[in-house]
Design an enzyme around this catalytic site. Structure first.
Site, PDB file in Angstrom:
ATOM      1  N   ASP A 183      -3.942  66.902 -36.917  1.00 13.17           N
ATOM      2  CA  ASP A 183      -4.459  67.548 -38.135  1.00 13.17           C
ATOM      3  C   ASP A 183      -3.449  67.349 -39.266  1.00 13.17           C
ATOM      4  O   ASP A 183      -2.349  67.910 -39.254  1.00 13.17           O
ATOM      5  CB  ASP A 183      -4.680  69.037 -37.852  1.00 13.17           C
ATOM      6  CG  ASP A 183      -5.390  69.724 -39.013  1.00 13.17           C
ATOM      7  OD1 ASP A 183      -6.434  70.342 -38.790  1.00 13.17           O
ATOM      8  OD2 ASP A 183      -4.883  69.632 -40.163  1.00 13.17           O
ATOM      9  N   THR A 185     -19.867  72.479 -37.016  1.00 10.65           N
ATOM     10  CA  THR A 185     -20.840  71.451 -37.424  1.00 10.65           C
ATOM     11  C   THR A 185     -20.160  70.190 -37.943  1.00 10.65           C
ATOM     12  O   THR A 185     -20.815  69.154 -38.077  1.00 10.65           O
ATOM     13  CB  THR A 185     -21.734  71.986 -38.559  1.00 10.65           C
ATOM     14  OG1 THR A 185     -20.883  72.224 -39.711  1.00 10.65           O
ATOM     15  CG2 THR A 185     -22.425  73.289 -38.166  1.00 10.65           C
ATOM     16  N   ARG A 187     -13.739  71.342 -43.360  1.00 13.65           N
ATOM     17  CA  ARG A 187     -14.789  70.974 -42.405  1.00 13.65           C
ATOM     18  C   ARG A 187     -15.112  72.183 -41.561  1.00 13.65           C
ATOM     19  O   ARG A 187     -14.221  72.796 -40.974  1.00 13.65           O
ATOM     20  CB  ARG A 187     -14.277  69.887 -41.459  1.00 13.65           C
ATOM     21  CG  ARG A 187     -14.088  68.578 -42.087  1.00 13.65           C
ATOM     22  CD  ARG A 187     -14.075  67.465 -41.082  1.00 13.65           C
ATOM     23  NE  ARG A 187     -13.222  67.668 -39.917  1.00 13.65           N
ATOM     24  CZ  ARG A 187     -13.147  66.808 -38.919  1.00 13.65           C
ATOM     25  NH1 ARG A 187     -13.883  65.729 -38.914  1.00 13.65           N
ATOM     26  NH2 ARG A 187     -12.336  67.017 -37.909  1.00 13.65           N
ATOM     27  N   ASP A 195      -2.246  70.535 -41.176  1.00 13.27           N
ATOM     28  CA  ASP A 195      -1.322  71.352 -40.382  1.00 13.27           C
ATOM     29  C   ASP A 195       0.055  70.699 -40.301  1.00 13.27           C
ATOM     30  O   ASP A 195       1.087  71.380 -40.394  1.00 13.27           O
ATOM     31  CB  ASP A 195      -1.875  71.555 -38.964  1.00 13.27           C
ATOM     32  CG  ASP A 195      -3.002  72.586 -38.926  1.00 13.27           C
ATOM     33  OD1 ASP A 195      -3.220  73.265 -39.948  1.00 13.27           O
ATOM     34  OD2 ASP A 195      -3.661  72.697 -37.883  1.00 13.27           O
TER      35      ASP A 195
HETATM   36  C1  PRP Z   1      -9.375  67.060 -43.039  1.00 10.20           C
HETATM   37  C2  PRP Z   1      -8.958  65.881 -43.875  1.00 10.20           C
HETATM   38  C3  PRP Z   1     -10.226  65.530 -44.596  1.00 10.20           C
HETATM   39  C4  PRP Z   1     -11.283  65.862 -43.589  1.00 10.20           C
HETATM   40  C5  PRP Z   1     -11.755  64.586 -42.972  1.00 10.20           C
HETATM   41  O1  PRP Z   1      -9.407  68.212 -43.789  1.00 10.20           O
HETATM   42  O2  PRP Z   1      -7.872  66.131 -44.708  1.00 10.20           O
HETATM   43  O3  PRP Z   1     -10.434  66.259 -45.801  1.00 10.20           O
HETATM   44  O4  PRP Z   1     -10.673  66.678 -42.596  1.00 10.20           O
HETATM   45  O5  PRP Z   1     -12.813  64.826 -42.123  1.00 10.20           O
HETATM   46  P1  PRP Z   1     -14.288  64.290 -42.398  1.00 10.20           P
HETATM   47  O6  PRP Z   1     -14.133  62.875 -42.790  1.00 10.20           O
HETATM   48  O7  PRP Z   1     -14.952  64.461 -41.058  1.00 10.20           O
HETATM   49  O8  PRP Z   1     -14.917  65.147 -43.450  1.00 10.20           O
HETATM   50  P2  PRP Z   1      -9.709  69.651 -43.152  1.00 10.20           P
HETATM   51  O9  PRP Z   1     -11.166  69.969 -43.229  1.00 10.20           O
HETATM   52  O10 PRP Z   1      -9.075  69.735 -41.800  1.00 10.20           O
HETATM   53  O11 PRP Z   1      -9.022  70.635 -44.174  1.00 10.20           O
HETATM   54  P3  PRP Z   1      -7.470  70.775 -44.566  1.00 10.20           P
HETATM   55  O12 PRP Z   1      -7.107  69.561 -45.383  1.00 10.20           O
HETATM   56  O13 PRP Z   1      -7.467  72.020 -45.357  1.00 10.20           O
HETATM   57  O14 PRP Z   1      -6.641  70.881 -43.302  1.00 10.20           O
HETATM   58  N1  URA Z   2      -8.863  65.697 -40.153  1.00  6.88           N
HETATM   59  C1  URA Z   2      -7.607  65.555 -39.693  1.00  6.88           C
HETATM   60  O1  URA Z   2      -6.661  66.135 -40.250  1.00  6.88           O
HETATM   61  N2  URA Z   2      -7.391  64.783 -38.616  1.00  6.88           N
HETATM   62  C2  URA Z   2      -8.403  64.137 -37.981  1.00  6.88           C
HETATM   63  O2  URA Z   2      -8.139  63.420 -36.996  1.00  6.88           O
HETATM   64  C3  URA Z   2      -9.703  64.304 -38.466  1.00  6.88           C
HETATM   65  C4  URA Z   2      -9.910  65.075 -39.558  1.00  6.88           C
END
Ligand code: PRP
Ligand code: URA
Length: 212
Positions: A203, A111, A107, A206
């Site tokens: 997160d 944005t 994400r 993380d």
């Molecule tokens: C997180 C999560 C989803 C997304 C959800 O990933 O694992 O893929 O956010 O958010 P959305 O519904 O608003 O799209 P992130 O983009 O943080 O990446 P990561 O898994 O690499 O930490």
């Molecule tokens: N992605 C995450 O990992 N946590 C949230 O709360 C939203 C998006």
């Protein structure tokens, strides 16, 4: 929140118990990873209630009988990178031979728009039941785009599984993809101004991988 016929929210005491530990900020990386796996396994059992079984002839020590099995080779798992990776072993416990595809999405922090950076899927995925997995469904952007990416490659039997969902994400996925069953372990209250789920768990990527 409106209800959707394709959205299934689990109301299982064991899942509630495990999610309560998952949310706790003092739960460390190892336990967090194990809980994500365990919850995913429970969800996999539940989401297979409608699976089409195939008849097989089995010889017991006493006689021959027709029994029913899941066609294991017909299942594939596709995690949305990176946090979705934490759910793969949970599905593999039920379907150890399932092939795994990967869709990379992040994400944009400004944005909140998802950006696809990787897509590699097993051969023949269009004929399989695909478990698309991601622990978090926030705005729904990542899941909607990942579902579109799978459909573009011919997939027609997709199940989306997430552990924590915001109502905003459910509405986005359920309206953009009404043909896809969405399995949610826990429905949370809302998103905050940074697109994080409340009460949520922070997160997920993380916490799974010890990054910041
Ligand atoms: C997180 C999560 C989803 C997304 C959800 O990933 O694992 O893929 O956010 O958010 P959305 O519904 O608003 O799209 P992130 O983009 O943080 O990446 P990561 O898994 O690499 O930490
Ligand atoms: N992605 C995450 O990992 N946590 C949230 O709360 C939203 C998006």
């Amino acid at each position: 929140m409106k209800t959707y016929p394709n959205v299934f929210v689990f109301d299982h005491p064991l899942i509630k118990h495990k999610v309560s530990i998952l949310r706790d900020k003092n739960t460390g990386m190892k336990e967090f990873r194990e809980l994500i796996e365990e919850i995913t396994t429970i969800m996999t059992y539940e989401s297979m209630r409608d699976v089409e079984l195939v008849p097989v002839e089995v010889e017991t020590p006493l006689e021959t009988t027709v029994q029913y099995r899941v066609p294991e080779e017909s299942v594939a798992i596709v995690p949305i990178l990176r946090a979705g990776l934490g759910m793969v072993n949970g599905v593999h416990r039920v379907f150890p031979t399932a092939r795994v595809g990967h869709i990379g999405m992040y994400r944009d922090e400004e944005t909140l728009e998802p950006q696809e950076y990787y897509c590699k899927l097993p051969e023949g995925i269009a004929e399989k039941t695909v478990f698309l997995v991601d622990p978090m469904l926030a705005t729904g952007g990542s899941a909607c785009d990942a579902l579109a990416a799978l459909k573009k490659r011919g997939c027609t039997h997709i199940k989306f599984m997430c552990i924590i969902a915001a109502p905003e994400g459910i509405e986005a996925v359920a309206s953009a993809h009404p043909d896809v069953p969405v399995y949610v372990s826990t429905l949370d209250r809302c998103l905050n101004e940074h697109g994080y789920i409340l009460p949520g768990l922070g997160d997920a990527g993380d916490r799974l991988y010890g990054t910041k």
